[in-house]
Motif scaffolding. Structure first.
Motif, PDB file in Angstrom:
ATOM      1  N   GLU A  32       0.881  -1.169   0.000  1.00 31.63           N
ATOM      2  CA  GLU A  32       0.000   0.000   0.000  1.00 31.63           C
ATOM      3  C   GLU A  32       0.914   1.213   0.000  1.00 31.63           C
ATOM      4  N   THR A  37      -2.041   9.125  -4.845  1.00 32.33           N
ATOM      5  CA  THR A  37      -3.408   8.833  -5.298  1.00 32.33           C
ATOM      6  C   THR A  37      -3.945   9.928  -6.216  1.00 32.33           C
ATOM      7  N   ALA A  40      -1.856   8.590  -9.732  1.00 33.42           N
ATOM      8  CA  ALA A  40      -1.793   7.261 -10.347  1.00 33.42           C
ATOM      9  C   ALA A  40      -3.153   6.756 -10.811  1.00 33.42           C
ATOM     10  N   LEU A  42      -5.196   3.063 -12.430  1.00 29.77           N
ATOM     11  CA  LEU A  42      -5.064   1.607 -12.445  1.00 29.77           C
ATOM     12  C   LEU A  42      -4.131   1.200 -13.575  1.00 29.77           C
ATOM     13  N   ASP A  44      -0.914   1.746 -13.729  1.00 33.27           N
ATOM     14  CA  ASP A  44       0.318   2.538 -13.784  1.00 33.27           C
ATOM     15  C   ASP A  44       1.471   1.797 -13.101  1.00 33.27           C
ATOM     16  N   LEU A  46       5.056   1.672 -10.884  1.00 32.05           N
ATOM     17  CA  LEU A  46       5.820   2.331  -9.829  1.00 32.05           C
ATOM     18  C   LEU A  46       7.215   1.707  -9.798  1.00 32.05           C
ATOM     19  N   GLU A  58       2.907  -2.683 -10.069  1.00 33.65           N
ATOM     20  CA  GLU A  58       1.812  -2.130 -10.873  1.00 33.65           C
ATOM     21  C   GLU A  58       0.623  -1.814  -9.975  1.00 33.65           C
ATOM     22  N   VAL A  59      -0.031  -0.698 -10.257  1.00 33.37           N
ATOM     23  CA  VAL A  59      -1.182  -0.295  -9.445  1.00 33.37           C
ATOM     24  C   VAL A  59      -2.356  -1.206  -9.803  1.00 33.37           C
ATOM     25  N   LEU A  62      -7.199   1.233  -6.136  1.00 35.11           N
ATOM     26  CA  LEU A  62      -7.088   2.625  -5.686  1.00 35.11           C
ATOM     27  C   LEU A  62      -8.122   2.898  -4.612  1.00 35.11           C
ATOM     28  N   LEU A  67      -2.916   3.684  -2.576  1.00 35.42           N
ATOM     29  CA  LEU A  67      -3.044   2.816  -3.743  1.00 35.42           C
ATOM     30  C   LEU A  67      -2.431   1.467  -3.431  1.00 35.42           C
ATOM     31  N   ALA A  69      -0.508  -1.832  -4.771  1.00 31.40           N
ATOM     32  CA  ALA A  69       0.392  -2.152  -5.882  1.00 31.40           C
ATOM     33  C   ALA A  69       0.947  -3.558  -5.707  1.00 31.40           C
ATOM     34  N   PHE A  86       6.837   7.231  -9.127  1.00 29.44           N
ATOM     35  CA  PHE A  86       5.724   7.114 -10.075  1.00 29.44           C
ATOM     36  C   PHE A  86       6.280   7.119 -11.502  1.00 29.44           C
TER      37      PHE A  86
END
Ligand SMILES: Nc1ncnc2c1ncn2[C@@H]1O[C@H](COP(=O)(O)OP(=O)(O)OP(=O)(O)O)[C@@H](O)[C@H]1O
Length: 437
Positions: A32, A37, A40, A42, A44, A46, A58-59, A62, A67, A69, A86
């Motif tokens: 988390e 937020t 980012a 869905l 995206d 990191l 990856e996200v 949300l 977020l 991941a 990000f």
């Protein structure tokens, strides 16, 4: 020029500022993150860094201030408060130089050589061509195998599923199609295969000559579900790149079942509840959208002809993935374990398999031959227990006598390779049905 253009694009896409968030929780391999937020979406990407590794996440969910991941590898070494960079939406930039290469779904080389990216990065989530401008199914293709040159034809832009239990010959059949089907470019997605199977498929089944005209995209079974999930969308992106250059593309995916399993792992980690026998409800539209991206092109573009394998446990064609794929694609090829056990490969069960390109993919006479072949095999198979029990008396039923006479020839014909194309294969079939062969 390509290198310069690619470099130029990469420079122009650079961000002046790094945006970062912080890890607030690490549970069951899921992170988390706070502080991103507002930024980012869905899907995206990191970037993370521990003492030993740099990797991506990856996200997948949300919430208002957090977020969720999923990292591409174990988050061992990550700690609460660690910085997370990000990186935005995932993109790959296919290039002509990718032919002959083995890459991962995120466009990283797996064959130990540097890989040049093309000038146009593409999101993995492309739209299918507009339905109203799409061509219909195209002309019949030579496949190198009698069965697909006659009774189960494959035409340009057709999408077929290959359904079988484990070890019945799906991968070998895909390899034969990669070698035999007449296409400009082959894109091969190997999803969730065992590590040793990747090398065996590329070296022993595909071979150097076919690999030269192919791009292999692979994520093995030990890798993150993110990579296994990305394999099919990435293969579609690469196929779309070549299709849009007017090429005829053959997309081979092994297997859709492993894609669905990765989808389930990620959806459940992101908080979605399982429904369809453990699969989340959002998987159906996701899979249908991917299948829709293959198929005929529009305007000057080529077509994407696709063959996708589905692992059917215990021959249960009603299980959710088999049922969904069978209803979505333009045909299904069923491989039967009993046929493989008697050594006839490909172990295609002609009576259970369907090509939806018929009847238009064959002439009137050819369609007549196909019906006659199916009827003859059907008659023999229904009577087989009786024949084996010695209860058949020759002369009692002339049509069954004929089926018994023709069956070994038809069975042999199904497994034979041919270099003559559909017309030549139909000539052989005509000889068998007339008793001349
Ligand atoms: N055309 C063929 N000729 C001879 N043997 C074959 C052929 N196709 C498959 N086989 C035999 O079947 C075995 C399994 O084949 P293959 O790996 O293609 O099956 P699969 O259905 O893809 O398996 P899995 O579900 O484990 O991925 C092969 O190792 C080989 O022994």
């Amino acid at each position: 020029m390509t290198n310069l253009a690619s470099l130029g694009h990469q420079i122009s896409a650079l961000r002046a500022l790094k945006e970062s968030g912080r890890i607030t929780s690490i549970k069951a391999g899921v992170l988390e993150v706070s502080g991103l937020t507002h930024r980012a979406c869905l899907g995206d990407v990191l970037g993370l860094e521990t003492n030993d590794h740099r990797f991506e996440a990856e996200v997948i969910g949300l919430e208002e201030n957090t977020l969720i991941a999923l990292p591409e590898r174990s988050p061992a070494g990550c700690a609460i408060g660690d910085s997370v960079e990000f990186r935005g939406g995932r993109r790959i930039a296919p290039d002509h130089s990718w032919l002959g290469r083995i890459i991962d779904p995120w466009g990283r080389p797996l064959d130990g050589r540097p890989l040049v990216s093309g000038p146009n990065p593409m999101s993995l989530d492309q739209s299918p061509p507009p339905a109203a401008r799409r061509r219909g199914l195209g002309q019949r293709m030579a496949t190198g195998l009698n069965v697909f040159d006659t009774v189960l034809p494959l035409v340009r832009g057709q999408r077929m599923g290959i359904f079988a239990g484990s070890g019945v010959g799906k991968s070998h059949l895909l390899g034969q199609m990669a070698t035999g089907v007449d296409a400009d470019v082959r894109v091969i997605a190997l999803i969730g295969e065992r590590g040793r199977e990747l090398g065996a498929f590329v070296n022993d089944i595909l071979g150097e000559e076919v690999l030269r005209h192919s791009v292999v995209i692979a994520a093995t079974s030990d890798q993150s579900p993110l990579l296994r999930l990305g394999c099919l969308p990435a293969a579609l992106c690469v196929s779309e790149f070549f299709r849009d250059q007017g090429k005829q593309v053959l997309l081979l995916a092994d297997s859709v079942t492993r894609f669905a399993e990765a989808y389930r792992e990620i959806a459940v980690a992101g908080g979605e509840s399982p429904s369809l026998r453990g699969y989340p409800a959002s998987m159906t539209p996701a899979l249908m959208r991917l299948a829709e991206r293959a198929g005929p092109g529009s305007g000057e573009s080529g077509d994407i002809t696709a063959l996708m394998t589905v692992l059917v446990a215990g021959s249960d064609m009603e299980e959710p993935i088999a049922d969904l794929v069978r209803g979505t694609l333009d045909g299904h090829i069923i491989l039967e374990r009993k046929i493989a056990e008697r050594g006839r490969y490909p172990a295609v069960d002609v009576l259970k398999s369907v090509s939806r390109s018929l009847p238009s993919a064959a002439s009137l006479i050819e369609n007549h031959m196909i019906s006659e072949m199916r009827a003859t095999i059907g008659l023999y198979e229904r009577a087989e227990p009786m024949i084996r029990a010695g209860l058949h008396s020759p002369g009692a039923d002339p049509s069954l006598d004929r089926a018994i006479h023709l069956w070994p020839r038809l069975d042999g014909f199904i497994s034979e390779r041919n270099a003559l194309g559909p017309e030549g294969a139909f000539r052989l079939l005509a000889d068998i049905l007339s008793g001349a062969r």
